[in-house]
Design an enzyme around this catalytic site. Structure first.
Site, PDB file in Angstrom:
ATOM      1  N   CYS A  52       0.833  -1.211   0.000  1.00  0.00           N
ATOM      2  CA  CYS A  52       0.000   0.000   0.000  1.00  0.00           C
ATOM      3  C   CYS A  52       0.868   1.261   0.000  1.00  0.00           C
ATOM      4  O   CYS A  52       1.847   1.351   0.736  1.00  0.00           O
ATOM      5  CB  CYS A  52      -0.923  -0.005   1.221  1.00  0.00           C
ATOM      6  SG  CYS A  52      -2.055   1.404   1.236  1.00  0.00           S
ATOM      7  N   CYS A  56       0.343   4.905   6.949  1.00  0.00           N
ATOM      8  CA  CYS A  56      -0.302   4.680   8.254  1.00  0.00           C
ATOM      9  C   CYS A  56       0.698   3.977   9.187  1.00  0.00           C
ATOM     10  O   CYS A  56       1.135   2.863   8.896  1.00  0.00           O
ATOM     11  CB  CYS A  56      -1.560   3.841   8.080  1.00  0.00           C
ATOM     12  SG  CYS A  56      -2.612   4.437   6.746  1.00  0.00           S
ATOM     13  N   CYS A  59       0.357   0.291  10.293  1.00  0.00           N
ATOM     14  CA  CYS A  59      -0.065  -0.740   9.342  1.00  0.00           C
ATOM     15  C   CYS A  59       1.064  -1.561   8.721  1.00  0.00           C
ATOM     16  O   CYS A  59       1.961  -1.026   8.058  1.00  0.00           O
ATOM     17  CB  CYS A  59      -0.901  -0.112   8.237  1.00  0.00           C
ATOM     18  SG  CYS A  59      -1.654  -1.383   7.188  1.00  0.00           S
ATOM     19  N   CYS A  96     -16.219  -9.401   5.775  1.00  0.00           N
ATOM     20  CA  CYS A  96     -15.598  -8.118   5.429  1.00  0.00           C
ATOM     21  C   CYS A  96     -14.324  -8.329   4.628  1.00  0.00           C
ATOM     22  O   CYS A  96     -13.401  -9.018   5.072  1.00  0.00           O
ATOM     23  CB  CYS A  96     -15.295  -7.329   6.702  1.00  0.00           C
ATOM     24  SG  CYS A  96     -14.514  -5.742   6.349  1.00  0.00           S
ATOM     25  N   CYS A 128     -19.383  -6.669   3.662  1.00  0.00           N
ATOM     26  CA  CYS A 128     -18.724  -5.405   3.999  1.00  0.00           C
ATOM     27  C   CYS A 128     -17.409  -5.341   3.242  1.00  0.00           C
ATOM     28  O   CYS A 128     -16.792  -6.373   2.966  1.00  0.00           O
ATOM     29  CB  CYS A 128     -18.482  -5.378   5.510  1.00  0.00           C
ATOM     30  SG  CYS A 128     -17.558  -3.933   6.081  1.00  0.00           S
ATOM     31  N   CYS A 188     -19.547   1.778   8.725  1.00  0.00           N
ATOM     32  CA  CYS A 188     -18.731   1.173   9.783  1.00  0.00           C
ATOM     33  C   CYS A 188     -17.499   2.041   9.950  1.00  0.00           C
ATOM     34  O   CYS A 188     -16.696   2.161   9.030  1.00  0.00           O
ATOM     35  CB  CYS A 188     -18.338  -0.253   9.387  1.00  0.00           C
ATOM     36  SG  CYS A 188     -17.174  -1.021  10.536  1.00  0.00           S
ATOM     37  N   ARG A 260     -17.803  -3.038  17.982  1.00  0.00           N
ATOM     38  CA  ARG A 260     -17.059  -4.270  17.678  1.00  0.00           C
ATOM     39  C   ARG A 260     -15.719  -4.319  18.394  1.00  0.00           C
ATOM     40  O   ARG A 260     -14.883  -3.437  18.219  1.00  0.00           O
ATOM     41  CB  ARG A 260     -16.869  -4.405  16.164  1.00  0.00           C
ATOM     42  CG  ARG A 260     -18.199  -4.309  15.417  1.00  0.00           C
ATOM     43  CD  ARG A 260     -18.091  -4.679  13.952  1.00  0.00           C
ATOM     44  NE  ARG A 260     -19.301  -4.305  13.239  1.00  0.00           N
ATOM     45  CZ  ARG A 260     -20.386  -5.088  13.089  1.00  0.00           C
ATOM     46  NH1 ARG A 260     -20.383  -6.308  13.577  1.00  0.00           N
ATOM     47  NH2 ARG A 260     -21.442  -4.649  12.436  1.00  0.00           N
TER      48      ARG A 260
HETATM   49  N1  SAM Z   1      -6.687   0.403   3.142  1.00  0.00           N
HETATM   50  C1  SAM Z   1      -7.978   0.609   3.655  1.00  0.00           C
HETATM   51  C2  SAM Z   1      -8.049   1.738   4.650  1.00  0.00           C
HETATM   52  O1  SAM Z   1      -7.058   2.105   5.231  1.00  0.00           O
HETATM   53  O2  SAM Z   1      -9.140   2.231   4.865  1.00  0.00           O
HETATM   54  C3  SAM Z   1      -8.594  -0.628   4.273  1.00  0.00           C
HETATM   55  C4  SAM Z   1      -7.750  -1.607   5.034  1.00  0.00           C
HETATM   56  S1  SAM Z   1      -7.044  -1.035   6.567  1.00  0.00           S
HETATM   57  C5  SAM Z   1      -5.964  -2.334   6.954  1.00  0.00           C
HETATM   58  C6  SAM Z   1      -8.418  -1.158   7.707  1.00  0.00           C
HETATM   59  C7  SAM Z   1      -8.202  -0.749   9.127  1.00  0.00           C
HETATM   60  O3  SAM Z   1      -7.433  -1.731   9.810  1.00  0.00           O
HETATM   61  C8  SAM Z   1      -7.454   0.529   9.407  1.00  0.00           C
HETATM   62  O4  SAM Z   1      -8.241   1.665   9.258  1.00  0.00           O
HETATM   63  C9  SAM Z   1      -7.042   0.347  10.858  1.00  0.00           C
HETATM   64  O5  SAM Z   1      -8.018   0.894  11.707  1.00  0.00           O
HETATM   65  C10 SAM Z   1      -6.986  -1.172  11.029  1.00  0.00           C
HETATM   66  N2  SAM Z   1      -5.614  -1.635  11.313  1.00  0.00           N
HETATM   67  C11 SAM Z   1      -4.614  -1.768  10.425  1.00  0.00           C
HETATM   68  N3  SAM Z   1      -3.486  -2.189  11.026  1.00  0.00           N
HETATM   69  C12 SAM Z   1      -3.781  -2.324  12.336  1.00  0.00           C
HETATM   70  C13 SAM Z   1      -3.026  -2.710  13.479  1.00  0.00           C
HETATM   71  N4  SAM Z   1      -1.743  -3.026  13.383  1.00  0.00           N
HETATM   72  N5  SAM Z   1      -3.641  -2.752  14.670  1.00  0.00           N
HETATM   73  C14 SAM Z   1      -4.960  -2.424  14.774  1.00  0.00           C
HETATM   74  N6  SAM Z   1      -5.713  -2.034  13.730  1.00  0.00           N
HETATM   75  C15 SAM Z   1      -5.139  -1.983  12.532  1.00  0.00           C
HETATM   76  C1  DTB Z   2     -11.304  -2.747  11.779  1.00  0.00           C
HETATM   77  O1  DTB Z   2     -11.572  -1.723  12.431  1.00  0.00           O
HETATM   78  N1  DTB Z   2     -10.483  -3.684  12.177  1.00  0.00           N
HETATM   79  C2  DTB Z   2     -10.328  -4.712  11.177  1.00  0.00           C
HETATM   80  C3  DTB Z   2     -11.373  -4.281  10.118  1.00  0.00           C
HETATM   81  N2  DTB Z   2     -11.832  -3.024  10.613  1.00  0.00           N
HETATM   82  C4  DTB Z   2     -10.969  -4.155   8.707  1.00  0.00           C
HETATM   83  C5  DTB Z   2      -8.932  -4.794  10.685  1.00  0.00           C
HETATM   84  C6  DTB Z   2      -7.937  -5.037  11.795  1.00  0.00           C
HETATM   85  C7  DTB Z   2      -6.615  -5.255  11.146  1.00  0.00           C
HETATM   86  C8  DTB Z   2      -5.543  -5.592  12.144  1.00  0.00           C
HETATM   87  C9  DTB Z   2      -4.214  -5.699  11.519  1.00  0.00           C
HETATM   88  C10 DTB Z   2      -4.067  -6.798  10.516  1.00  0.00           C
HETATM   89  O2  DTB Z   2      -4.490  -7.945  10.769  1.00  0.00           O
HETATM   90  O3  DTB Z   2      -3.467  -6.555   9.460  1.00  0.00           O
HETATM   91 FE1  SF4 Z   3      -2.838   1.175   3.349  1.00  0.00          FE
HETATM   92 FE2  SF4 Z   3      -2.749   0.007   5.729  1.00  0.00          FE
HETATM   93 FE3  SF4 Z   3      -3.159   2.612   5.565  1.00  0.00          FE
HETATM   94 FE4  SF4 Z   3      -5.102   0.925   4.743  1.00  0.00          FE
HETATM   95  S1  SF4 Z   3      -4.325   1.161   6.823  1.00  0.00           S
HETATM   96  S2  SF4 Z   3      -4.377   2.773   3.695  1.00  0.00           S
HETATM   97  S3  SF4 Z   3      -3.819  -0.743   3.944  1.00  0.00           S
HETATM   98  S4  SF4 Z   3      -1.306   1.527   4.912  1.00  0.00           S
END
Ligand code: SAM
Ligand code: DTB
Ligand code: SF4
Length: 333
Positions: A52, A56, A59, A96, A128, A188, A260
């Site tokens: 990506c 973030c 992430c 989802c 979702c 959501c 959730r």
């Molecule tokens: N790329 C899209 C976005 O950012 O909206 C969708 C996927 S992103 C992985 C979805 C959500 O996962 C993020 O908004 C964040 O709240 C959650 N997330 C990602 N990495 C995480 C982590 N290490 N711990 C907890 N939540 C995480």
């Molecule tokens: C949300 O708030 N938590 C979920 C779902 N929406 C998409 C994602 C959590 C991702 C945790 C990190 C991972 O497994 O990559």
């Molecule tokens: Fe990309 Fe992860 Fe940020 Fe979603 S949360 S926009 S997958 S870097």
């Protein structure tokens, strides 16, 4: 009463209520709007993993950080439907699909995602997606394909947002939420705690969510899963009481929403999770993987449901029979 005119002072007061009173209050509100024995079981699937362009800080899928996540192009529709069927058979009512995209592009991959949405919808599950930013037209297309809900987290307060993400801004997030709402897709949106934010930031995020023209139907509360290679890899684990305060406050100010208990359950005991349910959480993600990180497995969660006398909740959407697009059968009718 459902209110969208909450003030920061009111939310701060609720958030800082002595913990046992806060849980009691939230549990009371929870019982006025929900069946306290029901917890919705949802399943996540990463349909496009890693690579990506966003930054973030939490992430593991951001291309710029060196994590163990392996990049994987968009999965095939059949594979995704297969996973959704497995999830449904295991008792999940919401599926989802997550993609590591900054935003949706109008290309073949988006058409494929629309195919996935159609397929999962036809299974009678709440479908979702979380695909990054959307235009109003893309939201309409997802709706037409049968999308039930769209996940798009605010993650934290507007003030702290720039400390976590610099490649987009808070307004981008709010704009997408608006487009989702306009397309009549269920919203959501929630966030993450444990990223180094202050209580004001947690309260700020809740204030933004609870003062949207309509509350999100679904509010995920994630505890940061620190992943090696990301800037937040060394963040300390938040105490369960912080998770409880967040959940309870969300429950009180957005009484009808599904709250959730999302990421972070692997580091919580059964008793800690029980406190979160007591505080008004009424959904979990099941299965041994979230998107890329581990999650308690089905067996462990089944045992937890038994101990806590919880029942998996039915889907909100109408049953399969209400939909013309049944799963293709070979009988020809
Ligand atoms: N790329 C899209 C976005 O950012 O909206 C969708 C996927 S992103 C992985 C979805 C959500 O996962 C993020 O908004 C964040 O709240 C959650 N997330 C990602 N990495 C995480 C982590 N290490 N711990 C907890 N939540 C995480
Ligand atoms: C949300 O708030 N938590 C979920 C779902 N929406 C998409 C994602 C959590 C991702 C945790 C990190 C991972 O497994 O990559
Ligand atoms: Fe990309 Fe992860 Fe940020 Fe979603 S949360 S926009 S997958 S870097």
């Amino acid at each position: 009463m459902i209110r969208t005119n909450w003030t920061r002072e009111e939310i701060t007061e609720i958030y800082n209520t002595p913990i046992l009173d806060l849980i009691y209050k939230a549990a009371t509100v929870h019982r006025q709007h929900h069946d306290s024995r029901e917890v919705q079981v949802c399943t996540l699937l990463s349909v496009k993993t890693g690579g990506c362009p966003e930054d973030c800080a939490y992430c593991p899928q951001a291309a710029r950080y060196h994590t163990e996540v392996k990049v994987h192009k968009l999965l095939e529709v059949e594979e995704v439907i297969g996973k959704a069927i497995e999830a449904k058979e295991a008792g999940s009512t919401r599926f989802c699909m997550g993609a590591a995209w900054r935003e949706v592009r109008d290309n073949k991959d988006f058409d494929k995602v629309l195919g996935m949405v159609k397929g999962v919808n036809s299974l009678g599950m709440e479908v979702c997606c979380t695909l990054g930013m959307l235009t109003p037209e893309q939201a309409e297309k997802l709706k037409a394909a049968g999308l039930y809900a769209y996940n798009h987290n605010l993650d934290t307060s507007e003030e702290f947002y720039g400390d976590i993400i610099t490649t987009r801004n808070y307004k981008d997030r709010l704009d997408t939420l608006h487009h989702v709402r306009e397309a009549k897709i269920s919203v959501c949106s929630g966030g993450i705690i444990g990223m180094g934010e202050g209580e004001n930031d947690r309260i700020g995020m809740l204030l933004t969510l609870a003062t949207l023209p309509e509350h999100p139907e679904s509010v995920p509360v994630n505890a940061l899963v620190p992943v090696e290679g990301t800037p937040l890899e060394d963040q300390e684990k938040v105490s369960v009481w912080e998770m409880v305060r967040m959940i309870a406050t969300a429950r009180i100010i957005m009484p009808k929403a599904m709250v959730r208990l999302s990421a972070g359950r692997v580091r919580m005991t059964l008793e800690e999770q029980a406190l979160c349910f007591m505080a008004g959480a009424n959904s979990i993600f099941a299965g041994d993987k979230l998107l890329t990180t581990p999650n308690p497995g089905m067996v462990q969660d089944k045992a937890m449901f038994q101990v806590l006398n919880l029942m998996p909740r039915k889907a909100f959407k109408e049953p399969l029979d209400a939909y013309p697009t049944k799963v293709a059968s070979n009988s020809g009718n």
